[in-house]
Scaffold this active site. Sequence first.
Site, PDB file in Angstrom:
ATOM      1  N   LYS A   1      34.961  37.597  15.064  1.00 27.10           N
ATOM      2  CA  LYS A   1      35.500  36.241  15.212  1.00 27.10           C
ATOM      3  C   LYS A   1      34.932  35.637  16.503  1.00 27.10           C
ATOM      4  O   LYS A   1      33.719  35.483  16.586  1.00 27.10           O
ATOM      5  CB  LYS A   1      37.021  36.297  15.131  1.00 27.10           C
ATOM      6  CG  LYS A   1      37.467  36.811  13.733  1.00 27.10           C
ATOM      7  CD  LYS A   1      38.952  36.863  13.519  1.00 27.10           C
ATOM      8  CE  LYS A   1      39.272  37.479  12.161  1.00 27.10           C
ATOM      9  NZ  LYS A   1      40.728  37.682  11.966  1.00 27.10           N
TER      10      LYS A   1
ATOM     11  N   TYR B   1      25.274  59.772   7.903  1.00 22.86           N
ATOM     12  CA  TYR B   1      26.681  60.189   7.929  1.00 22.86           C
ATOM     13  C   TYR B   1      26.996  60.779   9.286  1.00 22.86           C
ATOM     14  O   TYR B   1      26.256  61.615   9.780  1.00 22.86           O
ATOM     15  CB  TYR B   1      26.960  61.243   6.844  1.00 22.86           C
ATOM     16  CG  TYR B   1      27.890  60.702   5.780  1.00 22.86           C
ATOM     17  CD1 TYR B   1      29.217  60.439   6.109  1.00 22.86           C
ATOM     18  CD2 TYR B   1      27.447  60.437   4.495  1.00 22.86           C
ATOM     19  CE1 TYR B   1      30.079  59.907   5.154  1.00 22.86           C
ATOM     20  CE2 TYR B   1      28.299  59.906   3.547  1.00 22.86           C
ATOM     21  CZ  TYR B   1      29.625  59.642   3.878  1.00 22.86           C
ATOM     22  OH  TYR B   1      30.467  59.113   2.942  1.00 22.86           O
TER      23      TYR B   1
ATOM     24  N   GLU C   1      30.580  61.611  10.415  1.00 26.73           N
ATOM     25  CA  GLU C   1      32.032  61.812  10.547  1.00 26.73           C
ATOM     26  C   GLU C   1      32.327  62.584  11.821  1.00 26.73           C
ATOM     27  O   GLU C   1      31.638  63.556  12.151  1.00 26.73           O
ATOM     28  CB  GLU C   1      32.578  62.564   9.334  1.00 26.73           C
ATOM     29  CG  GLU C   1      32.719  61.646   8.131  1.00 26.73           C
ATOM     30  CD  GLU C   1      33.241  62.366   6.895  1.00 26.73           C
ATOM     31  OE1 GLU C   1      33.350  63.606   6.910  1.00 26.73           O
ATOM     32  OE2 GLU C   1      33.537  61.671   5.913  1.00 26.73           O
TER      33      GLU C   1
ATOM     34  N   THR D   1      39.196  42.463  15.810  1.00 27.07           N
ATOM     35  CA  THR D   1      37.991  42.402  14.987  1.00 27.07           C
ATOM     36  C   THR D   1      36.832  42.187  15.955  1.00 27.07           C
ATOM     37  O   THR D   1      37.042  41.825  17.112  1.00 27.07           O
ATOM     38  CB  THR D   1      38.005  41.218  13.998  1.00 27.07           C
ATOM     39  OG1 THR D   1      37.985  40.005  14.760  1.00 27.07           O
ATOM     40  CG2 THR D   1      39.240  41.240  13.104  1.00 27.07           C
TER      41      THR D   1
ATOM     42  N   ASP E   1      47.151  42.427  19.083  1.00 24.07           N
ATOM     43  CA  ASP E   1      46.061  42.277  18.117  1.00 24.07           C
ATOM     44  C   ASP E   1      45.312  41.008  18.512  1.00 24.07           C
ATOM     45  O   ASP E   1      45.772  39.898  18.246  1.00 24.07           O
ATOM     46  CB  ASP E   1      46.654  42.172  16.708  1.00 24.07           C
ATOM     47  CG  ASP E   1      45.605  41.899  15.645  1.00 24.07           C
ATOM     48  OD1 ASP E   1      44.432  41.660  16.008  1.00 24.07           O
ATOM     49  OD2 ASP E   1      45.960  41.904  14.453  1.00 24.07           O
TER      50      ASP E   1
ATOM     51  N   ARG F   1      30.912  42.039  11.227  1.00 25.13           N
ATOM     52  CA  ARG F   1      32.236  42.205  10.632  1.00 25.13           C
ATOM     53  C   ARG F   1      32.707  43.638  10.873  1.00 25.13           C
ATOM     54  O   ARG F   1      32.095  44.584  10.381  1.00 25.13           O
ATOM     55  CB  ARG F   1      32.109  41.927   9.125  1.00 25.13           C
ATOM     56  CG  ARG F   1      33.378  41.699   8.362  1.00 25.13           C
ATOM     57  CD  ARG F   1      33.067  40.938   7.075  1.00 25.13           C
ATOM     58  NE  ARG F   1      32.693  39.575   7.418  1.00 25.13           N
ATOM     59  CZ  ARG F   1      33.573  38.609   7.717  1.00 25.13           C
ATOM     60  NH1 ARG F   1      34.861  38.850   7.671  1.00 25.13           N
ATOM     61  NH2 ARG F   1      33.161  37.411   8.046  1.00 25.13           N
TER      62      ARG F   1
HETATM   63  C1  PLP Z   1      41.435  38.499  11.108  1.00 23.66           C
HETATM   64  C2  PLP Z   1      42.626  39.260  11.589  1.00 23.66           C
HETATM   65  C3  PLP Z   1      42.881  40.562  11.179  1.00 23.66           C
HETATM   66  C4  PLP Z   1      42.150  41.238  10.050  1.00 23.66           C
HETATM   67  O1  PLP Z   1      40.830  41.410  10.180  1.00 23.66           O
HETATM   68  P1  PLP Z   1      39.908  41.785   8.908  1.00 23.66           P
HETATM   69  O2  PLP Z   1      38.636  42.143   9.556  1.00 23.66           O
HETATM   70  O3  PLP Z   1      39.886  40.590   8.040  1.00 23.66           O
HETATM   71  O4  PLP Z   1      40.563  42.958   8.233  1.00 23.66           O
HETATM   72  C5  PLP Z   1      43.934  41.227  11.773  1.00 23.66           C
HETATM   73  N1  PLP Z   1      44.710  40.640  12.682  1.00 23.66           N
HETATM   74  C6  PLP Z   1      44.531  39.375  13.069  1.00 23.66           C
HETATM   75  C7  PLP Z   1      45.441  38.779  14.099  1.00 23.66           C
HETATM   76  C8  PLP Z   1      43.491  38.631  12.524  1.00 23.66           C
HETATM   77  O5  PLP Z   1      43.333  37.360  12.898  1.00 23.66           O
END
Ligand code: PLP
Length: 414
Positions: A224, A50, A52, A221, A195, A230
């Site tokens: 990807k 932990y 935090e 993220t 994002d 993840r």
């Molecule tokens: C995949 C994605 C997310 C969300 O990611 P998670 O890890 O699935 O919560 C947010 N924004 C965009 C543009 C994405 O492609």
Amino acid sequence: MTIHAYDPDLSAALNAELKRQREGLEMIPSENFVSESVLEALGSIATNKYAEGYNGRRYYGGCQFIDQIESLAIERAKQLFGAEHVNVQPLSGAPANIAAYSAILEKGDTVLGMDLSHGGHLTHGHPVTYIAGIYNFIRYKTSPDGTLDYDNLRAMALEHKPKLVLVGYSAYSREIDYARVKEIADEVGAYTMADIAHIAGLIAAGEMNNPVPLFDLVTTTTHKTLRGPRGGMIMCKEALAKAVDKAVFPGLQGGPHENVIAAKAIAFREALEPEFKEYARQIRVNAKTLEGEFRTRGYTLCFGGTDNHLLLMDVVASRGVSGKEAQIALDKAGITVNKNTIPDDARGPMDPSGIRFGTPAVTTRGMKEDDMKQIAAWMDDAITNAKDDARLEAIRLGVKALTDRYPLYQGLSY
Ligand SMILES: *Cc1c(COP(=O)(O)O)cnc(C)c1O
């Protein structure tokens, strides 16, 4: 005790999934295969702790080595993207976005974000989400030629006076002019947020424009194109550092997942290597090869093609099958894609007009242009003959033979 010795049921399920990953063509553009070091970090003893709080100011004792792990991840991310401040604790992309919003917005504030059917993400204000009831999301769209409609974006910004202008997408295949977006946001005094969940790896490798030096907030993220575990991450200007850290913890989350943060540190180190630049370049070459193959075969590609790792294809217009039918047929052929809405789709999200697919995972396996040509031929065959199970099975055997030539996680079993 190993999983194999202790839990035969879970062992069987994991081995079946491993076989599926090995023997299929993974074309879902948000998926990838992490390295063995990333897997090792995920399964490490860092999960036990932990922690935090943040480096040097934790609420628990015994965090001195966790601080080292988290520092490695932060410093590498800063180097990778040129970020002033990084928070590596977000559990995934969606919570990273929620934390980023809450760092700068009050209830009821207006956010200008992209329409879901034009490539936006659920967390950018889709009515089904919890946060859509908290902030006032206004949605912009792409223009018919597939570019972002910057003039319309500006007109909407002037009309709605948003506190935040949001770019970055899940199903959009073109480059973004961040400087132009920043100019528009500045004109109305709005914050800027990108994002980059899908394209973070391409940006890190210098294959696509980097919004980090320009924008107030950049979320991503890590699983990807960045090819890590993840998880999520927020990068921001120093001026927002405190607000972002507070928004993640204690604002939204509890204890950070330090095994995942260790895995992020490994993935960022990998992304700093010259090999990763070559990987990212090949992702785009492969996507461009698919684009050319499908164009030659008369398919309708949304947004006019691709600048990144993915393609959105209108299968109804191309071959008279729905996105769901195409996905099912391709699944039977051993090729995994996902059904997806196309801009202003006349059909619903459960059976939309399009499919979305991309090259990050197959490129990790080592596949190049010649393989893409073969894959496009198989995809065309499967979509065109979506009801012909014998044909789909024949393709599946070809897919199996191809994937056998690109071994995945050799020697691994559960
Ligand atoms: C995949 C994605 C997310 C969300 O990611 P998670 O890890 O699935 O919560 C947010 N924004 C965009 C543009 C994405 O492609």
